[in-house]
Design an enzyme around this catalytic site. Structure first.
Site, short mmCIF file in Angstrom:
data_model
loop_
_atom_site.label_atom_id
_atom_site.label_comp_id
_atom_site.label_asym_id
_atom_site.label_seq_id
_atom_site.Cartn_x
_atom_site.Cartn_y
_atom_site.Cartn_z
CG LEU A 26 -13.63 3.84 8.48
CD1 LEU A 26 -12.78 4.28 7.29
CD2 LEU A 26 -14.15 5.05 9.26
CG ASP A 68 -11.83 -0.12 8.64
OD1 ASP A 68 -12.72 -0.97 8.49
OD2 ASP A 68 -12.04 1.05 9.01
CD GLU A 73 -8.50 -5.51 -2.67
OE1 GLU A 73 -8.34 -6.34 -3.56
OE2 GLU A 73 -9.63 -5.08 -2.35
CG ASP A 74 -8.72 -1.11 1.05
OD1 ASP A 74 -8.96 -1.16 -0.16
OD2 ASP A 74 -9.54 -1.46 1.91
NE ARG A 93 -8.55 0.88 5.93
CZ ARG A 93 -8.77 -0.11 5.06
NH1 ARG A 93 -9.81 -0.02 4.25
NH2 ARG A 93 -7.97 -1.15 5.00
NE ARG A 139 -12.87 5.53 2.31
CZ ARG A 139 -12.95 4.39 2.97
NH1 ARG A 139 -12.06 3.44 2.78
NH2 ARG A 139 -13.91 4.19 3.84
CG HIS A 170 -13.04 0.44 -2.26
ND1 HIS A 170 -13.01 -0.25 -1.07
CD2 HIS A 170 -12.23 1.52 -2.08
CE1 HIS A 170 -12.23 0.38 -0.21
NE2 HIS A 170 -11.75 1.46 -0.79
CB ILE A 251 -17.26 -2.74 8.62
CG1 ILE A 251 -16.62 -4.13 8.73
CG2 ILE A 251 -17.79 -2.29 9.97
CD1 ILE A 251 -15.42 -4.16 9.68
CB CYS A 257 -11.39 -6.13 1.56
SG CYS A 257 -12.89 -5.68 0.76
C1 CIR Z 1 -13.42 0.83 4.88
O1 CIR Z 1 -14.42 1.56 4.83
O2 CIR Z 1 -12.31 1.21 4.53
C2 CIR Z 1 -13.58 -0.57 5.41
N1 CIR Z 1 -14.58 -0.59 6.42
C3 CIR Z 1 -13.94 -1.53 4.31
C4 CIR Z 1 -12.81 -1.69 3.32
C5 CIR Z 1 -13.14 -2.60 2.22
N2 CIR Z 1 -11.99 -2.79 1.38
C6 CIR Z 1 -12.05 -3.10 0.11
O3 CIR Z 1 -13.13 -3.13 -0.47
N3 CIR Z 1 -10.90 -3.28 -0.53
#
Ligand code: CIR
Length: 267
Positions: A26, A68, A73-74, A93, A139, A170, A251, A257
């Site tokens: 993404l 992704d 981390e997400d 995700r 998010r 974020h 991305i 992350c």
């Molecule tokens: C996203 O849009 O979810 C991923 N392309 C990038 C996630 C980055 N994650 C973060 O900053 N913890």
């Protein structure tokens, strides 16, 4: 390492290998895709730097179905006291949370599920010595943030809901903790007043993507493409490890992350 232990002292981390599908990750806007090989090189260097900093790294296998998923981390949040399974806010995700459950259960005695139906991405969570800051963003919604605050309280810490600047992916896209008293922040985030209890160091204009640095034990990993930020931090005597992030940056990702980090007691 200085004592007593601080929130940036880690001896354990989980990462996930990038999938070939990472080229479809993404992104906001029109960035060209990264290459798989480019992301893999940055990821390998990251693992090496973590190990060099004294962290034991567990590497999970790639998940082709989730472009992704390298941004581990997400879907979760981890502390010495336990892990919290989150609910990522992007539809593509969502499945990453279930995919990381086995690794969390293997590793942590306590794994809490985010209650309710709200959404939280780990990228919106900044752990500081006195509170765990949860940034509301596109998010992370209020229901998710409030549910997370309850889980954080159960693990014996205090949460604080804050705002993420409009248009910023974020909360941690725009800031990082440098030490117990100091944050690195973009001017736009600092202006909101969230860091009034901290010494804050402002990112030079035009280098906003350097704000997602990563303090790990005695070193500070900083994206290597931002010379003014590196010079500024160097003068402040941080031990800088420059890290390539150009490919993951396509991305919208940065250094935090790529891992879940915590201090495992008894080691
Ligand atoms: C996203 O849009 O979810 C991923 N392309 C990038 C996630 C980055 N994650 C973060 O900053 N913890």
């Amino acid at each position: 390492m200085s004592s007593p232990r601080s929130v940036y002292h880690f001896n354990s981390a989980i990462v996930r290998e990038p999938s070939h599908s990472v080229v479809d990750g993404l992104r906001v806007g029109e960035h060209a895709s990264p290459t798989y090989e480019g992301v893999k090189l940055e990821h390998d260097a990251y693992i090496a730097a973590m190990r060099q900093a004294g962290v034991q790294v567990t590497i999970l296998p790639a998940l082709e179905a989730f472009p992704d998923s390298v941004f581990v981390e997400d879907p979760a949040l981890v502390f010495t006291e336990g892990a919290i399974l989150l609910r990522p806010g992007a539809a593509s995700r969502a499945g990453e949370a279930a995919a990381i459950v086995p690794a969390l259960r293997d590793t942590f005695e306590t794994v809490l599920d985010l209650p309710g139906h709200g959404y939280v991405d780990g990228g919106d969570v900044l752990t500081t010595p006195n509170s765990v800051m949860i940034g509301l963003s596109a998010r992370t919604d209020k229901a998710g943030a409030e549910a997370l605050a309850v889980c954080i309280d159960k693990l014996g810490r205090k949460a604080r809901l804050v705002a993420t600047p409009e248009g910023v992916l974020h909360f941690k896209t725009d800031c990082s903790l440098l030490d117990d008293e100091t944050v690195l922040s973009t001017a736009r985030l600092a202006r909101s007043g969230v860091f009034k209890d901290f010494r804050h160091i402002i990112i030079p204009d035009g280098e906003e993507q350097a704000a997602n640095a990563l303090r790990v034990n005695d070193v500070l990993m900083v994206p290597s493409d931002y010379p003014r930020t590196i010079e500024m931090l160097d003068k402040l005597d941080y031990r800088i490890v420059p890290m390539k992030t150009a490919e993951i940056g396509r991305i919208d990702a940065g250094l935090s992350c790529l891992s879940l980090r915590w201090y495992r007691d008894g080691e």
